[in-house]
Scaffold this motif. Structure first.
Motif, PDB file in Angstrom:
ATOM      1  N   TRP A  15       0.814  -1.209   0.000  1.00 53.39           N
ATOM      2  CA  TRP A  15       0.000   0.000   0.000  1.00 53.39           C
ATOM      3  C   TRP A  15       0.844   1.254   0.000  1.00 53.39           C
ATOM      4  CZ3 TRP A  15      -4.186  -0.883  -2.133  1.00 53.39           C
ATOM      5  CH2 TRP A  15      -4.893  -2.048  -1.905  1.00 53.39           C
ATOM      6  N   ALA A  16       2.081   1.158   0.489  1.00 52.24           N
ATOM      7  CA  ALA A  16       2.987   2.302   0.375  1.00 52.24           C
ATOM      8  C   ALA A  16       3.314   2.571  -1.089  1.00 52.24           C
ATOM      9  CB  ALA A  16       4.265   2.045   1.167  1.00 52.24           C
ATOM     10  N   GLU A  17       3.567   1.519  -1.855  1.00 52.71           N
ATOM     11  CA  GLU A  17       3.868   1.683  -3.286  1.00 52.71           C
ATOM     12  C   GLU A  17       2.643   2.171  -4.050  1.00 52.71           C
ATOM     13  OE1 GLU A  17       6.076  -1.373  -5.310  1.00 52.71           O
ATOM     14  OE2 GLU A  17       6.897  -2.123  -3.420  1.00 52.71           O
ATOM     15  N   VAL A  18       1.488   1.652  -3.713  1.00 50.78           N
ATOM     16  CA  VAL A  18       0.259   2.081  -4.397  1.00 50.78           C
ATOM     17  C   VAL A  18      -0.022   3.546  -4.100  1.00 50.78           C
ATOM     18  CG1 VAL A  18      -2.248   1.796  -4.460  1.00 50.78           C
ATOM     19  CG2 VAL A  18      -0.758  -0.218  -4.504  1.00 50.78           C
ATOM     20  N   THR A  19       0.117   3.948  -2.863  1.00 55.53           N
ATOM     21  CA  THR A  19      -0.139   5.334  -2.484  1.00 55.53           C
ATOM     22  C   THR A  19       0.788   6.294  -3.215  1.00 55.53           C
ATOM     23  OG1 THR A  19      -0.910   4.646  -0.296  1.00 55.53           O
ATOM     24  CG2 THR A  19      -0.243   6.946  -0.540  1.00 55.53           C
ATOM     25  N   ALA A  20       1.992   5.856  -3.482  1.00 58.22           N
ATOM     26  CA  ALA A  20       2.958   6.703  -4.191  1.00 58.22           C
ATOM     27  C   ALA A  20       2.662   6.807  -5.684  1.00 58.22           C
ATOM     28  CB  ALA A  20       4.367   6.153  -3.988  1.00 58.22           C
ATOM     29  N   GLN A  52      -2.327  -7.360 -10.349  1.00 55.63           N
ATOM     30  CA  GLN A  52      -1.090  -6.601 -10.153  1.00 55.63           C
ATOM     31  C   GLN A  52      -0.793  -6.407  -8.668  1.00 55.63           C
ATOM     32  OE1 GLN A  52      -2.206  -3.125 -12.408  1.00 55.63           O
ATOM     33  NE2 GLN A  52      -0.891  -3.700 -14.148  1.00 55.63           N
ATOM     34  N   LEU A  53      -1.821  -6.095  -7.904  1.00 48.82           N
ATOM     35  CA  LEU A  53      -1.635  -5.897  -6.473  1.00 48.82           C
ATOM     36  C   LEU A  53      -1.161  -7.180  -5.796  1.00 48.82           C
ATOM     37  CD1 LEU A  53      -4.825  -3.773  -5.663  1.00 48.82           C
ATOM     38  CD2 LEU A  53      -2.495  -2.941  -5.958  1.00 48.82           C
ATOM     39  N   ALA A  54      -1.791  -8.291  -6.173  1.00 49.25           N
ATOM     40  CA  ALA A  54      -1.404  -9.573  -5.588  1.00 49.25           C
ATOM     41  C   ALA A  54       0.026  -9.940  -5.955  1.00 49.25           C
ATOM     42  CB  ALA A  54      -2.375 -10.668  -6.043  1.00 49.25           C
ATOM     43  N   ALA A  55       0.404  -9.693  -7.216  1.00 52.29           N
ATOM     44  CA  ALA A  55       1.763 -10.003  -7.653  1.00 52.29           C
ATOM     45  C   ALA A  55       2.782  -9.161  -6.890  1.00 52.29           C
ATOM     46  CB  ALA A  55       1.893  -9.755  -9.160  1.00 52.29           C
ATOM     47  N   MET A  56       2.467  -7.886  -6.661  1.00 48.34           N
ATOM     48  CA  MET A  56       3.371  -7.028  -5.895  1.00 48.34           C
ATOM     49  C   MET A  56       3.543  -7.526  -4.469  1.00 48.34           C
ATOM     50  SD  MET A  56       2.318  -3.208  -7.099  1.00 48.34           S
ATOM     51  CE  MET A  56       3.317  -2.475  -5.811  1.00 48.34           C
ATOM     52  N   ALA A  57       2.463  -8.054  -3.898  1.00 52.64           N
ATOM     53  CA  ALA A  57       2.529  -8.564  -2.528  1.00 52.64           C
ATOM     54  C   ALA A  57       3.127  -9.962  -2.469  1.00 52.64           C
ATOM     55  CB  ALA A  57       1.133  -8.563  -1.905  1.00 52.64           C
TER      56      ALA A  57
END
Length: 288
Positions: A182-187, A197-202
């Protein structure tokens, strides 16, 4: 209170059958130095009702027993024992008691300049925890201020209040994958994020991410993404003179009309009205 929220207006009704123990910054300099506007513990019954269309500072509200109603993410929801909710600054904030159920609760309200009132200051959350220690710390502060008012003892009670707020507002602290995600998404809220994409990042499956977010944040991953976008948009509209269309694009909406509809659903207002409302002079901060 009506199920819809489009016509809500600024309201503060306590009633004779509601009792609250409140400590305000103006009566407690150590509280003011922590940038906390007021804290309190209450026991409410109808007609108790509060609507803030101009919530300037972040607000934590915890239910100790009974049941009330809280406007969260644009929907009225039951607020029952063990629930802790966080309202960030610059959103429509409303709650009320219901018939045949007393509602016991405690709260902490931050000043606009507090770091917790910044967009990243409070992790969006609907959590199930034990809020009684927070209530006990607030009542300890209340009695200390009313009696001797010893500065050292007062500071210790405020330390405890802040300790429990921190515990409740950092559900990601022990879940590093979500914290990084969520830090990367917020940025980069402009990016058209998908669940995959979110799942892959996590580094986990989409279903695992969904379960984690629901448990830790009280929202699905995509609901969390929408929440973060609207929260950042509200902050920009309230603190800058940027056009609504530019703000929409900044937080990831290519279609200003879709942005406006989502913003209204989440905050209760169209972005243009929200922006105008935040430019009006603010009066004294009301009680919880």
């Amino acid at each position: 209170m009506a199920a819809m929220h489009e016509n809500l207006s600024e309201t503060h009704i306590v009633g004779d059958d509601t009792h609250q123990s409140i400590v305000r910054a103006e009566d407690c300099p150590p509280l003011a130095r922590r940038l906390i506007s007021h804290v309190g513990v209450g026991d409410a019954a109808p007609p108790y009702r509060v609507v803030r269309t101009n919530l300037s500072g972040a607000y934590l509200h915890a239910c100790l027993g009974g049941e009330g109603r809280m406007l969260l993410d644009g929907r009225w929801r039951p607020h029952r024992e063990g629930m802790v909710t966080l309202a960030p600054a610059h959103v429509l904030h409303a709650f009320h008691a219901i018939p045949e159920s007393r509602w016991r609760y405690c709260w902490v309200r931050y000043m606009p300049q507090s770091p917790r009132s910044a967009p990243e200051g409070m992790t969006p959350l609907v959590a199930n925890v034990d809020p009684k220690p927070l209530a006990d710390a607030i009542l300890g502060l209340f009695h200390e201020v009313r009696s001797a008012g010893d500065i050292a003892a007062t500071a210790l009670w405020i330390d405890l209040v802040e300790h429990y707020v921190k515990r409740y507002t950092e559900p990601l602290r022990n879940e590093e994958r979500l914290s990084r995600l969520w830090a990367e998404v917020t940025a980069d809220l402009r990016r058209p994020w998908t669940l995959d994409q979110l799942a892959a990042m996590a580094g986990i499956s989409g279903e695992h991410l969904r379960r984690l977010c629901q448990t830790r944040l009280g929202r699905s991953p995509m609901q969390q993404l929408t929440y973060l976008r609207v929260q950042e948009a509200a902050h920009l509209l309230a603190t800058t003179d940027r056009r609504v269309e530019d703000v929409a694009f900044e937080v990831g909406y290519q279609n200003p009309f879709a942005f406006s509809n989502t913003f209204k659903r989440m905050t209760g207002f169209r972005p243009s009205r929200f922006q105008r409302g935040r430019r009006t002079p603010r009066g004294r901060d009301p009680d919880a």
